[in-house]
Design an enzyme around this catalytic site. Sequence first.
Site, PDB file in Angstrom:
ATOM      1  CD  GLU A 119     -27.743 -21.802  -1.494  1.00 38.66           C
ATOM      2  OE1 GLU A 119     -26.826 -22.453  -0.963  1.00 38.66           O
ATOM      3  OE2 GLU A 119     -27.877 -20.573  -1.315  1.00 38.66           O
ATOM      4  CG  HIS A 162     -19.975 -21.464  -6.104  1.00 38.89           C
ATOM      5  ND1 HIS A 162     -20.771 -21.263  -7.209  1.00 38.89           N
ATOM      6  CD2 HIS A 162     -20.778 -21.284  -5.023  1.00 38.89           C
ATOM      7  CE1 HIS A 162     -21.997 -20.964  -6.812  1.00 38.89           C
ATOM      8  NE2 HIS A 162     -22.027 -20.972  -5.485  1.00 38.89           N
ATOM      9  NE  ARG A 185     -22.250 -24.808  -3.804  1.00 40.06           N
ATOM     10  CZ  ARG A 185     -22.194 -23.942  -2.837  1.00 40.06           C
ATOM     11  NH1 ARG A 185     -21.082 -23.808  -2.156  1.00 40.06           N
ATOM     12  NH2 ARG A 185     -23.228 -23.205  -2.543  1.00 40.06           N
ATOM     13  CG  HIS A 218     -17.360 -21.214  -2.891  1.00 42.46           C
ATOM     14  ND1 HIS A 218     -17.565 -19.862  -2.912  1.00 42.46           N
ATOM     15  CD2 HIS A 218     -18.401 -21.750  -2.181  1.00 42.46           C
ATOM     16  CE1 HIS A 218     -18.671 -19.571  -2.243  1.00 42.46           C
ATOM     17  NE2 HIS A 218     -19.194 -20.695  -1.782  1.00 42.46           N
ATOM     18  NE  ARG A 227     -19.441 -25.083   2.089  1.00 40.60           N
ATOM     19  CZ  ARG A 227     -20.169 -24.062   1.674  1.00 40.60           C
ATOM     20  NH1 ARG A 227     -21.138 -23.575   2.440  1.00 40.60           N
ATOM     21  NH2 ARG A 227     -19.949 -23.488   0.511  1.00 40.60           N
TER      22      ARG A 227
END
Length: 569
Positions: free
Chosen positions: A114, A243, A289, A350, A385
Site C-alpha cells: 500500500e 482516503h 495518502r 477515512h 498514518r
Amino acid sequence: MKNQFDYLVIGSGIAGLTFALKAARSGSVAIVTKKDRLETNTNYAQGGIASVFGPDDSFDLHLQDTFNAGDGLCHPEVVDIVVKTGPDRIKDLLELGVAFNRGADPNLFDLGREGGHSRNRILHAQDMTGKAVEKVLMAAAESDPNIVIFENHLVLDLVIQHQSMKTGSVDLYQRDTCRGAYVLDITGEQIHTFVANAVLLCAGGAGKVYLYTSNPDVATGDGLAIAYRAGAKLANLEFVQFHPTCLYHPAAKNFLISEAVRGEGGRLIDRRGRAFMEKYHPLKDLAFRDIVARAIDTEMKTTGDDCVFLDISHLDGQFLKERFPNIHQRCLSLGIDIVKDPIPVVPAAHYMCGGIVTNPSGHTTIRNLYALGECACTGLHGANRLASNSLLEAMVFAHVAAAECSEQIQSWRSRILPDVPDCSAKIANQNSSNNEMVMIAHNWDVIRRLMWNYVGIVRTDNRLVLALTHVLQIKMELKEHMPKIPLNSDLVELQGLALVAELIIRCAIQRKESRGLHFNVDHPQKDDSKWLKDTVVRKNPVEEFLSSVRFTTDEHVSEQGQPLAFLHR
Ligand code: SIN
C-alpha cells in the site's frame, strides 16, 4: 440500575475485543456498543494489517516508512513498540484462527503493498481483512464467561471522581479518576450507571463529521467527545486522513476501494484516460495518502469533473475476482465491472490520526481511563498514518493495557469505591412526540457539509474561522433547545459531532503551517522551528465546571453532589 464490572469497554471493534479477551483472564468485562455488536469500523477495514513478515523486510524499514508518513510528529518510542511487538499480535490472531492469505508457498503470507510502504508487508484476508478479524475475535468474546456484551447501549458520559487534598486553603493536589459511565440503553429506554475499576474507550473514529466518508454510520466521534467533556487531553485532531479512493456512485454509501488495488497495479486516470499521478510524486499512485488525495482534489477542481477513475482492467480478470471479491461484487451490483471498466472514485474522510492523548500503556490523562484504537492519540501516526498501521496499533496497545490492568486489578479491588450517584435525564420513548427532530436532522447535515467544504483536504485561515463561527452557533442552539427535547441517540450523537467538529477546527486553526494531512493555503510550508509538536485541546476549568457530570470527594470527607442531568450541560 447499577452494573458493576472490573473493566468497562466502550466499543466492540478490534481494540475493545482484543482488550476484553486478554483482560477477562483477570476480571469481569462489560462491553457496551451502541448498535449491533459487529457494526464497527473494524468490520469494514479492507486492506489489512501491516507487519514485518517478508523475507526482504525489517523492523528498520517499517519504522522508517512510519516516520516518513508521520512527517516529523511520530513519537519514536511508540513506533518502536508497535513495529517490534506487532508480529506477536499477529500470532495471537493466527492462534485464534484468523486465516490470512498465503502465497504459493503455504508457509509464507501473501503480503500486499500500500502507499508509503517500501516493502510488501500487508497481511490480508482477501479484501475483507477487518471482517475476518472481527468475526474471530467476537466468537472468542461470546464464548468467554467473563465477558458480557451490551448492544444498543450508547455512552452519555463518563463518571469522574474529583479528589483534592487540601491543607487550609492550599490545594496539595487534585486528581480525577474515572469510575464508570452513564449509558443510554436505546431499546430499553433507560439510563444505566456502569461502575468499573478501569474504563477503556475503544469507540473508534469520527468520519461522520464529514459529508463524504468511508466510515459506517457509527463513526460519530463519541469517544473523543466524552473524553473531552470529562477533562482528558486530546491532540492532533487537524490530521484527518482522507482516503483517496472511495467509490463514486449515487447508490454507493461509504464504499471504499482499497489501496491494495493500487498496490496490485491499479492506476489513477482522469475522464480522458490520462494517468496523472506522475505529475505529483515520484511514487505515483503509491505515494502517501495525503499526496494522492490532494492530487485528486486538484485534478477534480481544475477539470471540473465530479470524480477520477481507478483502472485495474489490465490485470487478469480471474486474479482480480479472487483477490478483490468484495470490491468486485459490490461494483458489479452497481453496473461497474472492475475487470473491464475503470472505477469512478473520489477522496473521502477515512481516519482520525489525532485523538485522546495516551501514554505507551494506553492510559489517558485521567486515572483509570484508557483509550485504545482510532479514538486514541498514542503518537504512532504523527501527521499522517501509514496505511494499514491502525489495526496493528489497536492490538498492540490493547495488549499492553490489559497487562497493566491485570497487574493493578487486585489493588483496585481492595479500594473502597465511592457510591456513584445515578443520572436522571428525561428519555424519549416510543410514544414521545418530538417536533424538534427536524432541528436534529438539519444540524447533522449542516455540520457535515460545513466540515467538508471548509475544513477538508485543502484549508484556508478564513474558511477555518468561518467554520468555527458556524459550529459555535450550532452548539449554542443545541444548548438552548436540548433541555426541551427528550434524550434520544440522534441528539446525543449530534451533540458529540458538534463538539468534535469544533475540536478539529480549533486544532487546525492552531497549526500555522502545512504538514502531513493538514494543508493550509495561507501557510503552505512546513515550519519545523515552531511546529514540530502536537496541537493540544483540553477543556478550560470554567467550561469544565459548567459542563461536566462529576462528583467530588477528598481524602477526609466523602461528599457527593448529584450529577447534573445530561441534558443540562
Ligand atoms: C484500505 O484498504 O485502503 C484501507 C487501509 C487503511 O486505511 O489502512
